[in-house]
Scaffold this motif. Structure first.
Motif, short mmCIF file in Angstrom:
data_model
loop_
_atom_site.label_atom_id
_atom_site.label_comp_id
_atom_site.label_asym_id
_atom_site.label_seq_id
_atom_site.Cartn_x
_atom_site.Cartn_y
_atom_site.Cartn_z
N SER A 8 36.97 43.20 32.77
CA SER A 8 36.77 42.83 34.17
C SER A 8 37.28 41.43 34.40
N ALA A 10 38.28 38.62 37.72
CA ALA A 10 38.30 38.29 39.14
C ALA A 10 39.28 37.16 39.37
N GLY A 463 41.64 37.72 47.30
CA GLY A 463 41.02 37.91 46.01
C GLY A 463 41.23 39.33 45.52
N ASP A 465 39.45 42.09 42.44
CA ASP A 465 38.53 42.37 41.34
C ASP A 465 39.21 43.40 40.45
N TYR A 466 39.75 42.95 39.34
CA TYR A 466 40.55 43.80 38.46
C TYR A 466 39.66 44.32 37.33
N GLN A 467 39.49 45.63 37.27
CA GLN A 467 38.71 46.26 36.22
C GLN A 467 39.49 47.41 35.62
N SER A 490 36.33 35.33 34.31
CA SER A 490 35.98 36.50 33.50
C SER A 490 35.01 36.08 32.43
#
Length: 503
Positions: A8, A10, A463, A465-467, A490
């Motif tokens: 995860s 951000a 922004g 939120d990369y997951q 992170s």
């Protein structure tokens, strides 16, 4: 149910500047279509003074490595015109260009091979041993200094330098050892040219005695004296007894050994498949033989295996120092032999190619390192580039569980578009899956040899939120992104510092 690993990240928009400093990352392969707008700045200096090989690098050994790992970008002759050069955002360095090579030192190029060069989007080659890296550096320098030029330079060396530095450059009481790379690995041909022209300490300058071209030729020759090939270069130009006034036998009075060596012009390569598959290999399996001579690709030959899974190449030139490498493709995987070098007087060489059995068990695979690149150069869009370095520590090639299926699958984040690959497209090596795509290429045994590199775009406003979830265990994750352009958070990653990249 397969256990999956989650990452995860951000990233929040801070403010945009044209100059970008990037978080430190290593082992990076050029991402497709990556473009960064940056201003000129001074790169972080890397000392090369203490870099030198423990044994003399051999450019002939480096030839095969160059052909496999370097030629696709730098080209066979080192002019930056390889088959993959057009895919890179910056042209590859012209290693074979004489002026470019003269401004570089062996230690500098060794550093590039070891660490990569983010300025030029060149990956490091940590899969090579230390000696292999030096070997490929030595071969790369030979691209701008062909054997004919070195032979002429050797004659200049014998006439003007050998009396002090020795016929082989190893030094005398009156002159330094020019083959000692501990002292010379950090020196360029430009450095040697200045010394030859102006002199150094007790050594006189040759600016008035030699032409500019002759001094440059001597400089190139001197830089190469620390390489293993220098002994062969010197042997070609060392004065014969007749040239020095010593007694010499009548013409034709050669020893039987010399005469026999001169008569050997061709020979046989005998090979054997080391079959670990547990099944018979097809009779029409093609074997390809590559020959390297005088540090250049000298020929490519093909044959098929016999019923006993052996193969033979006949009437192949067997000059001393020639290098051979054999390879074959079986069940979608490439298998190769070790490098074999022909010794003086040899007319028959044996070679073997191991071929492994297969397994559909992908759980044995590991990701040595995952690289993530975040590119914010497109307004309201972030391009994400993912590079996987995958190892297979077993003795079996990992294949798809069904014919034509994926060996590995990769999920894409929701909202991902414009999927791109470095070396193929959907419908060829890669196939579409409901959650992303699959890679159909098999994974032979080997550490860090299998690479998957792809890129995609996602919408970005203020922004993201990369997951992501991963099927394979990952040892290290390295993230590269503009630290001035975005703020990065992170709980799973540590800050490894930053590096300024010049465009």
């Amino acid at each position: 149910m397969k256990k999956r690993n989650r990452l995860s990240i951000a990233a929040l928009l801070a403010f945009l500047l044209s100059a970008c400093s990037f978080s430190l990352a290593e082992d990076i392969t050029p991402p497709p279509g990556l473009q960064q707008q940056v201003v000129e700045s001074s790169p972080v200096p890397v000392s090369t003074e203490a870099l030198f090989p423990l044994v003399a690098p051999d450019p002939e050994n480096g030839a095969a490595i160059y052909a496999q790992s370097c030629a696709p970008c730098h080209g066979e002759t080192g002019l930056g015109d390889g088959s993959q050069a057009a895919e890179l955002p910056n042209p590859p360095a012209p290693l074979g260009d004489l002026e470019f090579a003269r401004s570089s030192s062996p230690a500098e190029w060794y550093t590039m091979v070891t660490r990569g060069n983010l300025d030029r989007f060149m990956p490091p080659f940590n899969s090579l041993t230390d000696s292999q890296r030096w070997d490929v550096v030595a071969y790369s320098f030979s691209l701008s200094a062909p054997p004919e030029a070195m032979a002429e330079a050797g004659e200049l060396f014998q006439a003007n330098c050998a009396s002090c530095h020795g016929e082989d450059g190893s030094g005398t009481q009156d002159g330094s050892d020019l083959t000692d790379l501990e002292q010379s690995a950090a020196q360029t041909s430009e450095d040697f040219y200045q010394i030859i022209s102006q002199g150094l300490d007790s050594m006189p300058g040759f600016e008035d005695e030699l032409s500019d071209a002759e001094r440059w030729s001597l400089a190139d020759f001197t830089r190469a004296l620390g390489f293993a090939s220098s002994a062969r270069m010197v042997a070609q130009v060392t004065p014969t007894p007749s040239e020095t006034g010593e007694a010499v036998e009548e013409p034709g009075a050669v020893t039987p050994e010399v005469e026999a060596a001169q008569e050997i012009t061709s020979g046989i390569i005998r090979g054997q498949m080391v079959n670990q598959t547990g099944e018979d290999l097809p009779d029409d399996l093609v074997v390809t033989l590559h020959a390297f001579d005088s540090m250049q690709l000298a020929g490519t030959y093909t044959t098929t295996i016999s019923a006993d899974e052996s193969f033979t190449f006949e009437n192949i030139e067997m000059s001393a120092g020639r290098i051979f490498v054999a390879s074959t493709e079986y069940n979608g995987a490439m298998y190769g032999s070790d490098i074999v070098t022909v010794e003086e007087g040899v007319d028959e060489v044996s070679i073997s190619i191991p071929i492994f059995g297969t397994s559909a068990d992908t759980s044995v695979l590991t990701v040595d390192r995952l690289h993530l690149f975040f590119d914010f150069s497109i307004p309201e869009t972030v391009q994400i580039i993912e590079l996987y370095l995958i190892s297979n520590p077993t003795d079996r090639t990992v294949v798809a569980s069904e014919e034509g299926g994926s060996v590995l699958t990769f999920d894409l984040p929701e909202g991902a578009t414009n999927l791109q690959f470095q070396d193929s497209v959907l419908g060829e090596r890669y196939i579409e899956t409901p959650e992303g795509f699959g890679d159909t290429e098999v994974v032979p045994p080997g550490m860090g040899q299998h690479q998957v590199l792809f890129a995609y775009e996602m919408p970005y406003e203020r922004g993201i939120d990369y997951q992501k979830e991963f099927d394979l265990p990952i040892s290290d994750v390295v993230v590269l992104l503009p630290e001035i352009v975005v703020k990065f958070k992170s709980d799973m990653l540590d800050d490894a510092g930053s590096r300024v990249i010049e465009g």
